[in-house]
Structures are given as C-alpha cells and as structure tokens.
Write an enzyme that holds these catalytic residues in place. Structure first.
Site, short mmCIF file in Angstrom:
data_model
loop_
_atom_site.label_atom_id
_atom_site.label_comp_id
_atom_site.label_asym_id
_atom_site.label_seq_id
_atom_site.Cartn_x
_atom_site.Cartn_y
_atom_site.Cartn_z
N ASN A 77 -55.81 -4.89 71.22
CA ASN A 77 -54.73 -5.87 71.33
C ASN A 77 -54.43 -6.20 72.78
O ASN A 77 -54.41 -5.31 73.64
CB ASN A 77 -53.47 -5.31 70.64
CG ASN A 77 -52.56 -6.41 70.14
OD1 ASN A 77 -52.63 -7.55 70.61
ND2 ASN A 77 -51.71 -6.08 69.20
N HIS A 144 -55.44 -17.50 62.49
CA HIS A 144 -56.61 -16.76 62.01
C HIS A 144 -56.07 -15.50 61.34
O HIS A 144 -55.27 -14.78 61.93
CB HIS A 144 -57.49 -16.39 63.21
CG HIS A 144 -58.81 -15.78 62.85
ND1 HIS A 144 -59.92 -15.87 63.66
CD2 HIS A 144 -59.22 -15.05 61.77
CE1 HIS A 144 -60.94 -15.24 63.11
NE2 HIS A 144 -60.53 -14.72 61.96
N HIS A 146 -55.21 -12.02 60.36
CA HIS A 146 -55.39 -10.74 61.04
C HIS A 146 -54.33 -9.75 60.58
O HIS A 146 -53.20 -10.11 60.27
CB HIS A 146 -55.35 -10.89 62.57
CG HIS A 146 -54.12 -11.55 63.12
ND1 HIS A 146 -53.89 -12.90 63.03
CD2 HIS A 146 -53.05 -11.03 63.78
CE1 HIS A 146 -52.74 -13.20 63.62
NE2 HIS A 146 -52.20 -12.08 64.08
N HIS A 148 -52.24 -6.36 61.61
CA HIS A 148 -51.81 -5.46 62.67
C HIS A 148 -51.83 -4.03 62.12
O HIS A 148 -51.29 -3.77 61.04
CB HIS A 148 -50.37 -5.79 63.11
CG HIS A 148 -50.22 -7.14 63.74
ND1 HIS A 148 -50.22 -7.33 65.10
CD2 HIS A 148 -50.04 -8.36 63.17
CE1 HIS A 148 -50.05 -8.61 65.36
NE2 HIS A 148 -49.94 -9.27 64.20
#
Length: 226
Positions: A77, A144, A146, A148
């Site tokens: 990240n 997009h 994703h 976490h």
C-alpha cells in the site's frame, strides 16, 4: 574551344545515377533511423515503469507486487493505515464488485484469506480487517475492485470503527505512486520500536524503496508458507 567547354559543363550538371545496391542500403538506413526515432519518442513520452500492472489508471511496478495468481494480485500500500495494510486486486481492471466473474470473485477472496493468514502473525497482530469499498459513494477512490487487508492489534484505534474512516482517507490519487517510483518521494521519520503508531504519519506517501522492501519481505513470507 567554346563548344567543347559547353559540352563539359552540361555533362557535369547532368544528375549521376545511384548504384541500385547503394540505394537499397540508404533506404534501409533511413527506415531504421525513423524506427529508432519513433521508439525513442514513445519511450520518452511514457513514464510507466517497466513490467507495470494496472490498478485502475495507476501503473504498479513489479517491485510493489508481492503475490499473484492468474486472476488476482497482492500489492503493498502507498499509504498504509496500519503496518502490513495491503491491497488484493483483481488482475482484470473492473470498477465494481458485481463486474467480477464467479471465478474472479473466488480467487480474489481466496488470495485475501491466504495473505491475511500470513501477515497477521508476521506483524504481531491478533485479528484482521477485510474491507472493500464498492463504488465512489462507498469511499472507493481508485475505480478497480480491491480488498483492503489490515492486521489488527488491541487498542490500535481508540474507536474501533475509526478504521473505516482511516481506510477511506488513505485512498490513492492518480500520480502519487508514479512520483514515488520516479524518486519524488516524501521523507518521514520511522516510529521508534515499541512506540505507538502515529497513524497520521503512517499515511504519508511512502517511498518506492520502502514499498519494494516490504514487497520483498511479504513475497518471501508467502513463499515460505506454501
């Protein structure tokens, strides 16, 4: 004398024929020069790192990818909320969760599960937060899909639900990661060992070297877990 001199001048002014073999060499050389110039222009006009993957409109270099499957990728990240905060993305660029195929959905969450299982003990955590923001109104900043994945410790947030606000604030803007890759990095002090994590400092854009180092560590960690 005058007529002979005039004939000599006319012969000198007449264009000379080029040997066909020499003409072919000159043409090939000109073509190669044009191709090289075109390639140079394409290279200089593109700032994308070599072997880049796509995270929405953002180019991600291989050095920041720590795991991959045929359908998904694991990225370090840019602005982690807590140590070990990583992203799992679909390899195919799609904005919404509903756009994933059943196979992509299964693969995405399977990889997220595997990564979470590895990073939880590695970062000295006791729990995990898995979060997905599906659309701009839900806080999604990069179009997009994703997930976490955040290793969690008791007391890392005064209010446990604050983690979701922090995730939203950590959203990545187009150009931030590229600037870090090109060396335009934000330098910050690292917290001393045993010191409570400064969440505001942790969300500062990390350098390309920091991200590459973490990706190498996580790649070795996942390889060892196979």
């Amino acid at each position: 004398g005058v007529d002979m001199r005039a004939a000599q001048l006319l012969r000198a002014a007449r264009p000379r024929a080029i040997d066909p073999r020499r003409a072919r060499v000159l043409a090939a050389s000109s073509s190669a020069d044009a191709t090289s110039a075109s390639a140079a222009m394409r290279t200089s006009s593109s700032s994308a790192p070599a072997n880049a993957h796509k995270f929405g409109p953002i180019d991600i270099p291989d050095s920041q990818v720590f795991c991959e499957t045929p359908l998904s990728l694991g990225l370090v990240n840019l602005k982690p909320v807590v140590p070990g905060h990583v992203l799992i993305i679909s390899r195919r660029v799609v904005a919404r969760f509903a756009d994933l195929t059943p196979e992509e959905t299964t693969d995405l969450w399977s990889l997220a599960k595997r990564v979470g299982t590895c990073i939880e003990p590695h970062f000295g955590a006791t729990s995990l937060t898995y979060a997905i923001q599906d659309g701009p109104a839900a806080g999604q900043t990069v179009p997009h899909v994703h997930v976490h994945v955040l290793p969690r410790k008791p007391g890392d947030f005064e209010n446990n639900d604050e983690v979701y606000e922090r995730i939203e604030e950590s959203g990545e803007a187009v150009g931030e990661r590229e600037r870090a890759f090109m060396g335009k990095e934000v330098i910050r002090e690292q917290p001393a060992k045993g010191e409570r994590l400064d969440l505001d400092a942790e969300r500062v854009v990390r350098t390309a070297n920091e991200m590459a180092q973490e990706a190498r560590e996580l790649r070795a960690l996942l390889d060892a877990s196979r």
